[in-house]
Design an enzyme around this catalytic site. Sequence first.
Site, PDB file in Angstrom:
ATOM      1  N   ASN A  48       0.879  -1.209  -0.042  1.00 54.62           N
ATOM      2  CA  ASN A  48      -0.069   0.028   0.149  1.00 54.62           C
ATOM      3  C   ASN A  48       0.795   1.086  -0.058  1.00 54.62           C
ATOM      4  OD1 ASN A  48      -3.153   0.696   0.544  1.00 54.62           O
ATOM      5  ND2 ASN A  48      -1.828   2.135   1.642  1.00 54.62           N
ATOM      6  N   ALA A  92     -10.269   4.778  -8.883  1.00 55.78           N
ATOM      7  CA  ALA A  92     -10.331   4.841 -10.541  1.00 55.78           C
ATOM      8  C   ALA A  92     -10.164   6.335 -10.831  1.00 55.78           C
ATOM      9  CB  ALA A  92     -12.122   4.622 -10.980  1.00 55.78           C
ATOM     10  N   SER A 144     -17.742  -7.102  -8.221  1.00 60.02           N
ATOM     11  CA  SER A 144     -19.045  -6.554  -7.401  1.00 60.02           C
ATOM     12  C   SER A 144     -19.222  -7.510  -6.427  1.00 60.02           C
ATOM     13  CB  SER A 144     -20.044  -6.506  -8.357  1.00 60.02           C
ATOM     14  OG  SER A 144     -21.318  -6.047  -7.869  1.00 60.02           O
ATOM     15  N   GLY A 146     -18.943  -5.690  -2.945  1.00 59.79           N
ATOM     16  CA  GLY A 146     -18.449  -4.863  -2.037  1.00 59.79           C
ATOM     17  C   GLY A 146     -17.735  -5.519  -0.930  1.00 59.79           C
ATOM     18  N   LYS A 199     -19.317  -4.271 -16.051  1.00 61.00           N
ATOM     19  CA  LYS A 199     -19.600  -3.868 -14.426  1.00 61.00           C
ATOM     20  C   LYS A 199     -20.260  -2.482 -14.537  1.00 61.00           C
ATOM     21  CE  LYS A 199     -18.895  -3.537 -10.035  1.00 61.00           C
ATOM     22  NZ  LYS A 199     -19.099  -2.361  -9.539  1.00 61.00           N
ATOM     23  N   HIS A 202     -23.661  -3.401 -14.799  1.00 61.41           N
ATOM     24  CA  HIS A 202     -24.200  -3.871 -13.659  1.00 61.41           C
ATOM     25  C   HIS A 202     -24.709  -2.613 -12.594  1.00 61.41           C
ATOM     26  CE1 HIS A 202     -23.148  -4.684  -9.389  1.00 61.41           C
ATOM     27  NE2 HIS A 202     -23.897  -5.842  -9.500  1.00 61.41           N
ATOM     28  N   TYR A 207     -28.437   0.835  -9.741  1.00 62.19           N
ATOM     29  CA  TYR A 207     -29.054   2.241  -9.310  1.00 62.19           C
ATOM     30  C   TYR A 207     -30.498   2.103  -9.681  1.00 62.19           C
ATOM     31  CZ  TYR A 207     -24.863   5.318  -9.087  1.00 62.19           C
ATOM     32  OH  TYR A 207     -23.603   6.220  -8.796  1.00 62.19           O
TER      33      TYR A 207
HETATM   34  C1  6PG Z   1     -20.622  -3.217  -6.327  1.00 61.01           C
HETATM   35  C2  6PG Z   1     -20.916  -1.966  -6.075  1.00 61.01           C
HETATM   36  C3  6PG Z   1     -19.930  -0.811  -6.093  1.00 61.01           C
HETATM   37  C4  6PG Z   1     -20.266   0.696  -6.087  1.00 61.01           C
HETATM   38  C5  6PG Z   1     -20.336   1.080  -4.749  1.00 61.01           C
HETATM   39  C6  6PG Z   1     -21.001   2.509  -4.703  1.00 61.01           C
HETATM   40  O1  6PG Z   1     -20.723  -3.659  -7.550  1.00 61.01           O
HETATM   41  O2  6PG Z   1     -19.700  -3.900  -5.647  1.00 61.01           O
HETATM   42  O3  6PG Z   1     -21.693  -1.400  -7.479  1.00 61.01           O
HETATM   43  O4  6PG Z   1     -19.069  -1.158  -7.115  1.00 61.01           O
HETATM   44  O5  6PG Z   1     -19.465   1.547  -6.360  1.00 61.01           O
HETATM   45  O6  6PG Z   1     -21.351   0.304  -3.787  1.00 61.01           O
HETATM   46  O7  6PG Z   1     -21.746   2.696  -5.762  1.00 61.01           O
HETATM   47  P1  6PG Z   1     -22.307   4.326  -6.190  1.00 61.01           P
HETATM   48  O8  6PG Z   1     -21.762   5.344  -4.991  1.00 61.01           O
HETATM   49  O9  6PG Z   1     -22.075   4.722  -7.470  1.00 61.01           O
HETATM   50  O10 6PG Z   1     -23.674   4.236  -5.576  1.00 61.01           O
END
Ligand code: 6PG
Length: 495
Positions: A48, A92, A144, A146, A199, A202, A207
Amino acid sequence: ETLSASRATNQQRDTTMPSDIAVYGLGVMGRNIALNMADHGLTVSVFNRTASTTEDFVADLPPDSGIRASYDLADLAASLTRPRVVFLMAKAGQVVDRVIEGLLPHLEPGDLIIDGGNSHFRDSQRRYEDLRQRGVRFLGMGISGGEEGARHGPSIMPGGDPEAWPLVRGMFRDIAAKAEDGEPCCRWVGEGGAGHYVKMIHNGIEYGDMQLIAEAWQLMRSGLDMPAAEVAETFGHWNQGVLSSYLIEITAEILQVTEPDGSLRVDHIRDAAGQKGTGRWTAIDALELGVPLTLISEAVFARVLSSMKEERVAAAERLGGGTPTYQGDKALMLDAIHDALYAAKIISYTQGFLQMRMAAAEHGWQLAYGEIALLWRAGCIIRSRFLDDIKQAFDRDAGIPSLLFDDFFASALRSADKGWRDAVSLGVQAGIPLPAMAAALSFYDGYRSAVVPANLLQAQRDYFGAHSYERTDRDAGAHWHTRWTGDLGEESVDD
Ligand code: 6PG
């Protein structure tokens, strides 16, 4: 953040052996991916930019954890078996480019850099092409699920260099979520930016799902004046049927969390939604591609409008509002809200898959839509039973123009039609905003309209801009102009 029991106690590791992979970036996702990899027998070098983050992370790990700390990039590179594999979990944007530039002096041709962050697909396309020129392989990998997904099994959407994927296919399928049939939610998506593109879709669908659930929640609370406990119970019940999904499941849980005074925790949360940007990217890409992505775009706009809290409070005082409670059969209307949620979800996924189809044509990707649905059955945020239905639709006919041409979904929409319209009418009459649910209904009605009033648009455009039009009763492709402000004569404008 502890290794699973199966790892912490068994198989002594040969700490003199080089690491299988490096994880660069020990934020929530990076740390948990590294632990997940170690759980699956990989030796993982971790790094890191802030050394103390690395120190804190490894401090609590058992000696045979299979995770080893590096505090400089030369050491990180030296710790890896060849060809080296470095998995990035960085913010990103430009950070990823800076990290890659920092790594390159320590890598050799044939080594592989994997970007597992939420990068924009165009950035991943560019990085793939740039690095290929420099002999370094690149994968842009959508991850994806979290924190929980990273730790115990995410949905993984790899794209980039097709020749690099076999190098790491096994390890990522090992750490991926497994669907009920045991299949890993991890398979090759496509070249260049395809993985991060999928992704992004996705996240756009995520949303849309979240907005639809919020609208159903408000219809129950404000439209039907349902007690909070009953609303939570309803979502729990709906999670047993066609709406079964992670987001419905967590919504039922969230709506049961109360404060000491018995009020709902969620009612103390400020009603201004954040967004890191992936949903917005989806809507922008839809406009650029010419995809009628109405529901997901409305979900993005709903987040924007929600963030205008102060202005909304002022507008409410000035413009009034308020929601008269529904006087009809509440049980029937509750079923109608369920049907509206399900029907709108079908539209949202229809639009999302439509966008992938149009993107594939634009970028020359060979996307396997049924396989993508399988990728999303477990581990990811939109995971749901519903995705099996999508897979089956593409199994019946991989070439359908959209999911609405599949009998299962066409029939589901016909069955939900009345409830959908009743629920949207409840919102309209009660002044409850239903941007996603209502947009989905308008898309549905527009998509199945053989004739729409765009002929009037063409006449208007020709009147003020002489932009010409085609006629239904003459050769297709022939263009005409009327002298609207003159003798009303009509002339061909083709050379
Ligand atoms: C996932 C989620 C994740 C997303 C965050 C915040 O697939 O694990 O989509 O990648 O970036 O949950 O997303 P937002 O701030 O855009 O709601």
